[in-house]
Enzyme design. Sequence first.
Site, PDB file in Angstrom:
ATOM      1  N   LYS A  83      36.156  30.990  37.872  1.00  0.00           N
ATOM      2  CA  LYS A  83      36.700  32.266  38.345  1.00  0.00           C
ATOM      3  C   LYS A  83      36.403  33.337  37.296  1.00  0.00           C
ATOM      4  O   LYS A  83      36.730  33.152  36.109  1.00  0.00           O
ATOM      5  CB  LYS A  83      38.218  32.092  38.497  1.00  0.00           C
ATOM      6  CG  LYS A  83      38.856  32.891  39.589  1.00  0.00           C
ATOM      7  CD  LYS A  83      40.312  32.461  39.671  1.00  0.00           C
ATOM      8  CE  LYS A  83      41.053  33.110  40.777  1.00  0.00           C
ATOM      9  NZ  LYS A  83      42.489  32.816  40.684  1.00  0.00           N
TER      10      LYS A  83
HETATM   11  O1  G3P Z   1      45.566  34.117  43.292  1.00  0.00           O
HETATM   12  C1  G3P Z   1      46.028  35.350  42.821  1.00  0.00           C
HETATM   13  C2  G3P Z   1      47.480  35.389  42.760  1.00  0.00           C
HETATM   14  O2  G3P Z   1      47.962  34.397  41.885  1.00  0.00           O
HETATM   15  C3  G3P Z   1      48.074  36.719  42.414  1.00  0.00           C
HETATM   16  O3  G3P Z   1      49.288  36.748  43.048  1.00  0.00           O
HETATM   17  O4  G3P Z   1      51.590  37.428  43.477  1.00  0.00           O
HETATM   18  O5  G3P Z   1      50.617  37.656  41.165  1.00  0.00           O
HETATM   19  O6  G3P Z   1      49.881  39.165  42.990  1.00  0.00           O
HETATM   20  P1  G3P Z   1      50.408  37.814  42.640  1.00  0.00           P
END
Ligand code: G3P
Length: 221
Positions: A83
């Site tokens: 990634k």
């Molecule tokens: O895969 C990306 C994710 O982990 C981000 O999520 O909830 O931190 O915006 P969030």
Amino acid sequence: MKIFLDTANLESIKKFNDMGLLDGITTNPSLLSKEKGNPKDAMEEITKIIKGDVSLEVVSTEYSGMMEEGKRLREYGDNVVVKVPMTPDGLKACKSLSSEGIPVNVTLIFSPNQALLAAKSGAKYVSPFIGRLDDIGEDGMHLIKEIKEIFSNYNFGTEILVASIRHPVHVIDAAKIGADVVTLPPAVLDKMMKHPLTKIGLENFLADWEKLKAGNPDIKI
Ligand code: G3P
């Protein structure tokens, strides 16, 4: 639509993997920081538990560091997808790693143009973060529609991996658009299984079965 779990939590990964629900895993440094123990051990174990793709993220911000880290991450298993962030160096690393046969997930995508460039750079996955767009008053799901249209116009092989999902309605909307993958926090996957009428319905079936058994004590299914 493939379902990935967005976590580095081994307990959750094992639980949902045992149910046969998981096609892959996505992690990032923030998710790894929530877990106890050595992150290297966690990454290694995840790649062993899961047969499908496991995204592991680089932390270098320049090209040569990303290349080095990407190759090191790939040593954890053949199912590792490297990634990289959506930056100029990230795109360059995406192009190089992909040409060497190492699959890449370009993360932190917030616009259709970023997704287009990542696809042109050979990404296996693009990760648009829809919840974070919703958080700032933009329409995260609209981005998924735009990327879907662009990728279909040119038959890009790059898969749309919808990330930053916050609730089950995000999953329904992503599936209606035809996104390739959703990566879900364990709590969202849990909620997707449940419905109050399922719970009540099952309680009623079991209560009626008990009544039936009262009149026929030897009865068995
Ligand atoms: O895969 C990306 C994710 O982990 C981000 O999520 O909830 O931190 O915006 P969030």
